[in-house]
Design a protein around this motif. Structure first.
Motif, mmCIF file in Angstrom:
data_model
loop_
_atom_site.group_PDB
_atom_site.id
_atom_site.type_symbol
_atom_site.label_atom_id
_atom_site.label_comp_id
_atom_site.label_asym_id
_atom_site.label_seq_id
_atom_site.Cartn_x
_atom_site.Cartn_y
_atom_site.Cartn_z
ATOM 1 N N ILE A 4 14.031 46.509 4.364
ATOM 2 C CA ILE A 4 14.022 47.535 3.314
ATOM 3 C C ILE A 4 12.827 48.452 3.557
ATOM 4 O O ILE A 4 11.716 47.994 3.814
ATOM 5 N N TYR A 6 10.721 51.908 1.946
ATOM 6 C CA TYR A 6 10.528 52.703 0.731
ATOM 7 C C TYR A 6 10.144 54.124 1.093
ATOM 8 O O TYR A 6 9.343 54.346 1.986
ATOM 9 N N TYR A 7 10.731 55.072 0.381
ATOM 10 C CA TYR A 7 10.542 56.487 0.661
ATOM 11 C C TYR A 7 10.227 57.251 -0.609
ATOM 12 O O TYR A 7 10.572 56.826 -1.703
ATOM 13 N N GLU A 9 11.210 60.562 -2.772
ATOM 14 C CA GLU A 9 12.523 61.189 -2.954
ATOM 15 C C GLU A 9 12.714 62.315 -1.941
ATOM 16 O O GLU A 9 13.790 62.482 -1.367
ATOM 17 N N LEU A 12 13.540 60.811 1.536
ATOM 18 C CA LEU A 12 14.904 60.295 1.594
ATOM 19 C C LEU A 12 15.913 61.439 1.668
ATOM 20 O O LEU A 12 16.869 61.382 2.444
ATOM 21 N N SER A 71 20.935 53.011 4.689
ATOM 22 C CA SER A 71 21.529 51.930 3.906
ATOM 23 C C SER A 71 20.472 50.953 3.396
ATOM 24 O O SER A 71 20.697 50.256 2.410
ATOM 25 N N ASN A 72 19.319 50.911 4.049
ATOM 26 C CA ASN A 72 18.234 50.018 3.638
ATOM 27 C C ASN A 72 17.083 50.766 2.972
ATOM 28 O O ASN A 72 16.004 50.213 2.795
ATOM 29 N N ALA A 73 17.300 52.018 2.648
ATOM 30 C CA ALA A 73 16.239 52.851 2.067
ATOM 31 C C ALA A 73 16.258 52.770 0.551
ATOM 32 O O ALA A 73 17.316 52.701 -0.077
ATOM 33 N N ARG A 74 15.080 52.770 -0.020
ATOM 34 C CA ARG A 74 14.926 52.767 -1.470
ATOM 35 C C ARG A 74 13.904 53.826 -1.850
ATOM 36 O O ARG A 74 12.890 53.995 -1.166
ATOM 37 N N VAL A 75 14.154 54.507 -2.966
ATOM 38 C CA VAL A 75 13.183 55.468 -3.486
ATOM 39 C C VAL A 75 12.202 54.686 -4.334
ATOM 40 O O VAL A 75 12.595 53.891 -5.191
ATOM 41 N N LEU A 76 10.939 54.909 -4.108
ATOM 42 C CA LEU A 76 9.898 54.204 -4.834
ATOM 43 C C LEU A 76 9.472 55.032 -6.037
ATOM 44 O O LEU A 76 9.118 56.199 -5.899
ATOM 45 N N ASP A 77 9.546 54.440 -7.214
ATOM 46 C CA ASP A 77 9.132 55.106 -8.443
ATOM 47 C C ASP A 77 7.609 55.013 -8.540
ATOM 48 O O ASP A 77 7.062 53.945 -8.795
#
Length: 157
Positions: A4, A6-7, A9, A12, A71-77
């Motif tokens: 995983i 993290y990016y 926004e 991404l 597919s393994n990317a998540r946006v970090l809040d």
């Protein structure tokens, strides 16, 4: 197991736009090259055709890898991140203990890293060494040139 990442926004969205570009304009351009080479005659002795087919394979591989990354990317809040210690998307002001030089870096994913813009990867030696540190702590980081000591001066978002 997939890793995983993290990016931001923005980061991404940039990757998604690159994928769309590769799938549309990139594929069209390669198909055009293959068609041109095919029109030049016998395919068994056509180096231009072979080169275009190789380029197509590399292009599809790049698309496949980018799809896997996404597919393994998540946006970090950023609002939920603890600012008392260094983590992904932290803006960290550090001081080289030996030289006294101060630097400001933002820790980002490998794909978003840009040293000129002050964005270093969390996978880099310095990024890894700073993760989890608090203000006032010193990180001893092994780099190709030896061991560097950095003191964390400030952590922000």
């Amino acid at each position: 197991m997939a890793k995983i990442s993290y990016y931001t926004e923005e980061g991404l969205n940039r990757l998604k736009a690159e994928l769309v570009e590769l799938k549309t304009k990139g594929r069209t351009a390669i198909a055009h090259q293959i068609a041109e080479a095919r029109d030049k005659g016998d395919l068994s002795e056509n180096a231009e055709y072979d080169a275009a087919k190789d380029a197509q394979g590399l292009h599809e591989l790049k698309i496949s890898k980018l799809e896997e990354v996404l597919s393994n990317a998540r946006v970090l809040d950023e609002s939920t991140i603890d600012t008392s210690l260094v983590s992904v998307l932290s803006k960290v002001k550090i001081k080289n203990v030996k030289s006294g030089a101060e630097m400001l870096y933002t820790l980002v994913s490998e794909e978003e890293a840009d040293l000129k813009a002050g964005r270093i990867s969390v996978g880099s030696p310095i990024g890894k060494g700073l993760l989890g540190k608090r203000v006032g702590e010193t990180a001893e980081i092994k780099v190709p040139a030896g061991v560097l000591e950095f003191k964390v001066i400030e952590i922000a978002r």
